[in-house]
Design a protein around this motif. Structure first.
Motif, PDB file in Angstrom:
ATOM      1  N   ILE A   1       0.839  -1.205   0.000  1.00 21.99           N
ATOM      2  CA  ILE A   1       0.000   0.000   0.000  1.00 21.99           C
ATOM      3  C   ILE A   1       0.871   1.251   0.000  1.00 21.99           C
ATOM      4  O   ILE A   1       0.608   2.201  -0.754  1.00 21.99           O
ATOM      5  N   VAL A   2       1.917   1.279   0.818  1.00 23.69           N
ATOM      6  CA  VAL A   2       2.810   2.438   0.861  1.00 23.69           C
ATOM      7  C   VAL A   2       3.469   2.655  -0.494  1.00 23.69           C
ATOM      8  O   VAL A   2       3.566   3.777  -0.983  1.00 23.69           O
ATOM      9  N   LYS A   3       3.910   1.578  -1.148  1.00 18.85           N
ATOM     10  CA  LYS A   3       4.530   1.714  -2.475  1.00 18.85           C
ATOM     11  C   LYS A   3       3.553   2.323  -3.467  1.00 18.85           C
ATOM     12  O   LYS A   3       3.907   3.212  -4.232  1.00 18.85           O
TER      13      LYS A   3
ATOM     14  N   ASP B   1       4.054   5.861  -5.382  1.00 22.27           N
ATOM     15  CA  ASP B   1       4.031   5.925  -6.845  1.00 22.27           C
ATOM     16  C   ASP B   1       3.021   6.977  -7.310  1.00 22.27           C
ATOM     17  O   ASP B   1       3.307   7.783  -8.198  1.00 22.27           O
ATOM     18  N   ARG B   2       1.857   6.957  -6.728  1.00 22.54           N
ATOM     19  CA  ARG B   2       0.801   7.932  -7.086  1.00 22.54           C
ATOM     20  C   ARG B   2       1.256   9.343  -6.753  1.00 22.54           C
ATOM     21  O   ARG B   2       1.080  10.271  -7.558  1.00 22.54           O
ATOM     22  N   MET B   3       1.846   9.532  -5.583  1.00 21.83           N
ATOM     23  CA  MET B   3       2.324  10.850  -5.178  1.00 21.83           C
ATOM     24  C   MET B   3       3.356  11.375  -6.178  1.00 21.83           C
ATOM     25  O   MET B   3       3.294  12.534  -6.605  1.00 21.83           O
ATOM     26  N   ASN B   4       4.289  10.523  -6.580  1.00 25.16           N
ATOM     27  CA  ASN B   4       5.322  10.939  -7.524  1.00 25.16           C
ATOM     28  C   ASN B   4       4.735  11.282  -8.893  1.00 25.16           C
ATOM     29  O   ASN B   4       5.193  12.222  -9.538  1.00 25.16           O
ATOM     30  N   ARG B   5       3.730  10.526  -9.344  1.00 25.18           N
ATOM     31  CA  ARG B   5       3.079  10.831 -10.625  1.00 25.18           C
ATOM     32  C   ARG B   5       2.397  12.198 -10.577  1.00 25.18           C
ATOM     33  O   ARG B   5       2.526  12.999 -11.491  1.00 25.18           O
ATOM     34  N   VAL B   6       1.674  12.462  -9.501  1.00 19.18           N
ATOM     35  CA  VAL B   6       0.961  13.733  -9.362  1.00 19.18           C
ATOM     36  C   VAL B   6       1.965  14.887  -9.287  1.00 19.18           C
ATOM     37  O   VAL B   6       1.793  15.903  -9.966  1.00 19.18           O
TER      38      VAL B   6
END
Length: 57
Positions: A38-40, A44-49
């Motif tokens: 879940i953390v990964k 990943d989502r945070m970095n994309r945004v």
């Protein structure tokens, strides 16, 4: 104790049994705990945004 080694308080995350089961399976395939999986995904989502926002600037 350094800030990096400070304990993070637990966060109760509610999800359906179907979703939990699927992510547990994915975590096992990726040799991670459910929490690690879940953390990964969140990172990943945070970095994309963040990338999309910096590209737009």
């Amino acid at each position: 104790m350094s800030p990096k080694s400070a304990r993070v308080s637990p966060y109760p995350l509610r999800m359906s049994a179907e979703i939990r089961s699927w992510y547990e399976s994915e975590a096992e395939k990726n040799d991670r705990s459910l929490n690690g999986e879940i953390v990964k995904l969140l990172k990943d989502r945070m970095n994309r945004v963040k990338g999309q926002r910096s590209d737009a600037a």
